[in-house]
Design an enzyme around this catalytic site. Structure first.
Site, mmCIF file in Angstrom:
data_model
loop_
_atom_site.group_PDB
_atom_site.id
_atom_site.type_symbol
_atom_site.label_atom_id
_atom_site.label_comp_id
_atom_site.label_asym_id
_atom_site.label_seq_id
_atom_site.Cartn_x
_atom_site.Cartn_y
_atom_site.Cartn_z
ATOM 1 N N ASP A 14 0.859 -1.196 0.000
ATOM 2 C CA ASP A 14 0.000 0.000 0.000
ATOM 3 C C ASP A 14 0.888 1.237 0.000
ATOM 4 O OD1 ASP A 14 -2.038 1.793 0.226
ATOM 5 O OD2 ASP A 14 -2.746 1.130 2.191
ATOM 6 N N ASP A 110 -3.238 2.418 -6.045
ATOM 7 C CA ASP A 110 -2.065 2.518 -5.171
ATOM 8 C C ASP A 110 -1.861 1.328 -4.238
ATOM 9 O OD1 ASP A 110 -4.261 2.982 -3.598
ATOM 10 O OD2 ASP A 110 -3.407 4.668 -2.503
ATOM 11 N N GLU A 111 -2.528 0.206 -4.498
ATOM 12 C CA GLU A 111 -2.325 -0.942 -3.622
ATOM 13 C C GLU A 111 -2.579 -2.245 -4.379
ATOM 14 O OE1 GLU A 111 -5.299 -1.690 -0.540
ATOM 15 O OE2 GLU A 111 -6.547 -0.107 -1.416
#
Length: 395
Positions: A14, A110-111
């Site tokens: 993350d 984003d993860e």
């Protein structure tokens, strides 16, 4: 984490304060300062999309109105969102993750999850996580937290336990000690409305949820109730599925150079190597692209991404290199380069690419891509019309 570790090894990666981190890549002067990304930043009704940890220390939070964020943090630097930059950084992030395993499942921009069971070496799991974290920060400028666990749910919970720049291991046997004391709303998968309903049943912590009747939860929430009970007990049978995000959006490769490079010929050689790697990955994923992007990161960490759209999809490394080289000629400012990347954006299945080929160039493109066998298969499957449209137009 040595011989006692059994079962799967799942990473959840993350990126910390993703949008703000990307803005810092493009503007290093933002480092260490309170930064917020907000829609309509000049309007009082604008809303904070995300905030750096320096801004969060002042109480600035996501969805907070801009006027309130500025009141809490008078020195707050506000930038409007730039999703082209964020998508480019996200693509670089996932390209790096895929160096560690092919089993990468993007969850959002984003993860993502990594199934590290096969590449896992005895006693090296945490070391690998720190190596990945350091590379993400050093090569891409993206700080991240990593959770390590035997399943996706626990890996996600682990990555949330230490931010920024945390590496946290969470074993199933540690669930009663580490998860059960937490408020139920801190459990991944439980939103505000669900938390309120659970509290009506006096379920205040994850531990309360874990020991509550699973059949009662299923009766109240359906299938979700059963999953909530399982998750609270550390159970999650989902596998890491690279196809979960469905179609591939981009295919690319980048490299952090061993030393800053200012020689144009050397940069062109790097672009050629990267283009050939992109070609291999395009073929493996059976996709093509008519939009090539070049990423240049200078020695001062300033980063630019430039792309060009083409009328026809590209199939070969030579064609990709030609487009990337033109982008370098046009946009490189001559300063020393630290990192360079080539990415095929907006990729499409090869079957779609055939249909988009220009009437006057498709024979040449097919020959260069060595796709005659594939065309024969398509003809057998769909009939002669799929490749006879040119002659029809001729008539």
């Amino acid at each position: 984490m040595g011989r006692q570790w059994k079962g799967k090894v799942i990473f959840h990666v993350d990126i910390n304060s993703f949008y703000a981190s990307v803005e810092r890549i493009h503007d290093p002067s933002l480092a260490g300062k309170p930064v917020a990304i907000a829609g309509n930043p000049k309007e009082r009704k604008g809303i904070v999309v995300t905030a750096s940890y320096e801004a969060r220390a002042y109480g600035v939070k996501t969805t907070m109105p801009v006027w309130e964020a500025k009141r809490k943090c008078p020195g707050l630097i506000i930038r409007p969102p730039d999703f082209d930059k964020y998508r480019a950084a996200s693509a670089e992030m996932f390209h790096l993750l895929e160096e560690y395993t092919e089993l990468v499942e993007p969850v959002s921009i984003d993860e993502g999850y990594l199934d590290m069971t096969i590449p896992f070496k005895e006693g090296k799991t945490v070391q690998t996580a720190y190596e990945l974290q350091n590379r993400m920060n050093r090569e891409l400028g993206l700080p991240c937290s990593i959770g390590i666990a035997p399943n996706k749910f626990l890996a996600k919970m682990a990555s949330d336990m230490k931010k920024p720049l945390g590496v946290t291991v969470l074993r199933k046997r540690e669930v009663p000690q580490k998860l059960w004391p937490l408020p139920v709303e801190e459990m991944h998968g439980i939103g505000h409305k669900t938390a309120v309903k659970l509290k009506d049943w006096n379920i205040l912590t994850i531990g309360d949820l874990a020991v509550f009747s699973a059949s009662s939860l299923q009766g109240r929430f359906g299938v979700k109730g059963k999953k909530l009970s399982e998750r609270a007990n550390g159970i999650d049978h989902r596998s890491v599925d690279p196809e979960a995000a469905k179609e591939v959006k981009s295919v690319g490769n980048s490299i952090t150079l061993s030393s800053d490079v200012q020689d144009k010929e050397e940069l062109m050689n790097v672009i050629q190597t990267l283009s050939e790697k992109v070609e291999i990955r395009l073929k493996r994923k059976e996709v093509s692209s008519a939009n090539i992007q070049l990423m240049i990161r200078y020695s001062d960490r300033q980063t630019i991404t430039r792309s060009r759209k083409l009328p026809n999809p590209l199939f070969t490394g030579a064609e990709i290199k030609r487009q990337a080289a033109e982008l370098l000629n046009k946009h490189w400012n001559g300063k020393p380069v630290r990192l360079i990347g080539v990415t095929a954006l907006n990729v499409i299945p090869l079957s779609e690419a055939y249909k988009q080929l220009d009437l006057f160039s498709y024979k040449k493109d097919m020959k260069e891509a060595e796709l005659s066998h594939s065309i024969a298969e398509l003809t057998n499957k769909y009939g002669d019309n799929i490749i006879s449209k040119g002659s029809s137009l001729k008539k």
